[in-house]
Design an enzyme around this catalytic site. Structure first.
Site, short mmCIF file in Angstrom:
data_model
loop_
_atom_site.label_atom_id
_atom_site.label_comp_id
_atom_site.label_asym_id
_atom_site.label_seq_id
_atom_site.Cartn_x
_atom_site.Cartn_y
_atom_site.Cartn_z
N ARG A 18 -16.69 17.23 -23.73
CA ARG A 18 -17.19 17.27 -22.36
C ARG A 18 -17.43 18.73 -21.97
NH1 ARG A 18 -18.54 12.72 -22.66
NH2 ARG A 18 -17.71 10.91 -21.59
N HIS B 51 -26.92 15.66 -23.83
CA HIS B 51 -25.87 14.62 -23.86
C HIS B 51 -26.37 13.36 -24.58
CE1 HIS B 51 -22.04 13.04 -21.70
NE2 HIS B 51 -22.23 12.44 -22.87
P1 NDP Z 1 -9.72 8.84 -28.41
O1 NDP Z 1 -8.99 8.57 -27.16
O2 NDP Z 1 -9.82 7.78 -29.43
O3 NDP Z 1 -9.10 10.13 -29.14
C1 NDP Z 1 -8.73 11.28 -28.44
C2 NDP Z 1 -8.11 12.27 -29.41
O4 NDP Z 1 -7.85 13.50 -28.70
C3 NDP Z 1 -6.75 11.80 -29.97
O5 NDP Z 1 -6.62 12.19 -31.32
C4 NDP Z 1 -5.75 12.56 -29.09
O6 NDP Z 1 -4.51 12.84 -29.69
C5 NDP Z 1 -6.49 13.85 -28.87
N1 NDP Z 1 -5.97 14.52 -27.65
C6 NDP Z 1 -5.98 14.06 -26.38
N2 NDP Z 1 -5.36 14.93 -25.55
C7 NDP Z 1 -4.95 15.96 -26.32
C8 NDP Z 1 -4.23 17.15 -26.07
N3 NDP Z 1 -3.80 17.47 -24.84
N4 NDP Z 1 -3.97 17.96 -27.11
C9 NDP Z 1 -4.37 17.67 -28.37
N5 NDP Z 1 -5.05 16.53 -28.69
C10 NDP Z 1 -5.33 15.70 -27.67
O7 NDP Z 1 -11.19 9.33 -27.96
P2 NDP Z 1 -12.57 9.13 -28.74
O8 NDP Z 1 -12.44 9.71 -30.09
O9 NDP Z 1 -13.06 7.74 -28.59
O10 NDP Z 1 -13.54 10.04 -27.83
C11 NDP Z 1 -13.30 11.42 -27.61
C12 NDP Z 1 -14.22 11.96 -26.51
O11 NDP Z 1 -15.55 12.10 -26.99
C13 NDP Z 1 -14.38 11.08 -25.29
O12 NDP Z 1 -13.27 11.17 -24.41
C14 NDP Z 1 -15.64 11.65 -24.67
O13 NDP Z 1 -15.31 12.70 -23.78
C15 NDP Z 1 -16.40 12.22 -25.86
N6 NDP Z 1 -17.66 11.49 -26.10
C16 NDP Z 1 -18.84 12.18 -26.08
C17 NDP Z 1 -20.03 11.53 -26.30
C18 NDP Z 1 -21.31 12.29 -26.36
O14 NDP Z 1 -22.38 11.68 -26.46
N7 NDP Z 1 -21.28 13.60 -26.32
C19 NDP Z 1 -20.09 10.08 -26.53
C20 NDP Z 1 -18.79 9.45 -26.55
C21 NDP Z 1 -17.63 10.14 -26.33
P3 NDP Z 1 -3.50 11.65 -30.16
O15 NDP Z 1 -4.14 11.10 -31.42
O16 NDP Z 1 -2.23 12.36 -30.42
O17 NDP Z 1 -3.45 10.67 -29.04
#
Ligand code: NDP
Length: 310
Positions: free
Chosen positions: A225, A273
């Site tokens: 984001r 995006h």
């Molecule tokens: P998930 O919820 O499946 O995974 C999130 C990951 O981030 C997990 O591994 C989590 O750790 C890690 N994480 C979250 N908070 C922290 C933190 N504070 N410190 C370290 N690691 C952290 O999300 P997705 O993979 O499905 O999607 C990720 C993002 O991609 C979405 O939230 C969205 O913003 C973005 N996106 C962008 C798109 C685009 O077109 N540009 C399209 C779709 C999504 P843990 O494994 O320990 O929980």
């Protein structure tokens, strides 16, 4: 009878209405501009709802985000946190994101912009080409999207590392987690990919301090984001040569305003995006499934943790 409120106004609204009617005739579907009695609405399918609007629906059993990210919901200070929130997890969305990440990793790795520039000058000149196994790609976030991209990059022979909030194991990927794991993760990330969700903990995470911890000349791909990045720190790192380039798909303000310095920066490649998107054909099946689950008193799939906000 479940009553689902759905966004209206998009070109595909009629397709959604027809498909709901055909696939799940038991669900009454209403459009946002004709909500009727709001106390009857049990399910809301949303993308960037107007702040406060979900709080006006006292019978909600489930809020479903139309996309993978849910930061748009937590931006609403009145979002009813006692109502379960589910998000889209779509194989097609995941595959498209992996395509984007692999495309821009390879583009940088194989010096594509450089050779394109040399072709324009009719210049026959080669560069040293490191092997994939000599190149480390560091992925912030090994969730649904990060894991798939990591797996495909491992398949191409790259050294892949990942950083997560909690400990995660993945074959072929060196994993780091939490604050203690951040510096060792960053120090080898020659190509840094951001696939974190936007939460209070991750906002502004890509700042001068993070960029200074990367190897000299690192490359940055942001598909998470826009507010993950402190824009002026990114530009300073590009201008000083600390970063060799950046690919940006997401921005603090979208559409990116015409005068934004990102548009014309010679080391930035940007896209509007489009790294990935949900496929309505898969999404509608998940929505119907989740509505039916909540009607049976079961937990919805792909539930978001309201404490962690992802
Ligand atoms: P998930 O919820 O499946 O995974 C999130 C990951 O981030 C997990 O591994 C989590 O750790 C890690 N994480 C979250 N908070 C922290 C933190 N504070 N410190 C370290 N690691 C952290 O999300 P997705 O993979 O499905 O999607 C990720 C993002 O991609 C979405 O939230 C969205 O913003 C973005 N996106 C962008 C798109 C685009 O077109 N540009 C399209 C779709 C999504 P843990 O494994 O320990 O929980």
């Amino acid at each position: 009878m479940p009553v689902l409120i759905f966004r209206s106004g998009s070109a595909r609204t009629q397709w959604w209405l027809d498909t709901f009617r055909e696939r799940a005739p038991e669900i009454e579907v209403r459009l946002w501009d004709e909500p009727g009695d709001k106390s009857e609405i049990t399910h809301a399918l949303v993308w960037e709802p107007n702040p406060g609007v979900l709080a006006t629906m006292p019978s909600l059993k489930l809020i479903i985000s139309l996309g993978a990210g849910v930061d748009h919901l937590f931006r609403d200070p009145k979002v009813p946190l006692q109502v379960p929130i589910a998000r889209v997890v779509d194989v097609n969305l995941t595959a498209r994101m992996t395509e984007y990440v692999v495309l821009y990793v390879l583009r940088h790795h194989r010096h594509v912009p450089l050779y394109e520039a040399r072709q324009r000058e009719s210049l026959w000149q080669s560069e040293t080409q490191p092997a994939a196994f000599d190149r480390t790609v560091g992925i912030m976030g090994l969730g649904t999207l990060g894991r798939d991209a990591a797996e495909k990059l491992v398949g191409l022979g790259f050294r892949v590392t990942g950083w997560t909030r909690t400990p995660r194991r993945m074959e072929g990927v060196e994993s780091f987690h939490g604050e203690a794991g951040f510096a060792p993760f960053l120090q080898s990330a020659e190509i840094l990919v951001n696939l974190l969700p936007l939460t209070p903990q991750t906002e502004n995470i890509v700042d001068a301090k993070l960029l200074a911890a990367l190897p000299e000349g690192a490359y940055f791909i942001n598909v998470g984001r826009g507010p993950h990045v402190v824009d002026k720190d990114l530009i300073a790192a590009l201008d000083s040569g600390r970063l060799s380039g950046a690919v940006l798909d997401v921005f603090r303000k979208e559409p990116l305003p015409a005068g934004d310095p990102f548009w014309r920066h010679p080391k930035i490649t940007l896209t509007p995006h489009v790294a990935s998107m949900s496929d309505p054909r898969t999404v509608i099946e998940q929505v119907i499934d989740n509505v039916r689950r909540t009607e049976r008193g079961e937990d919805p799939l792909n539930r978001v943790d309201p404490q962690q906000q992802y």
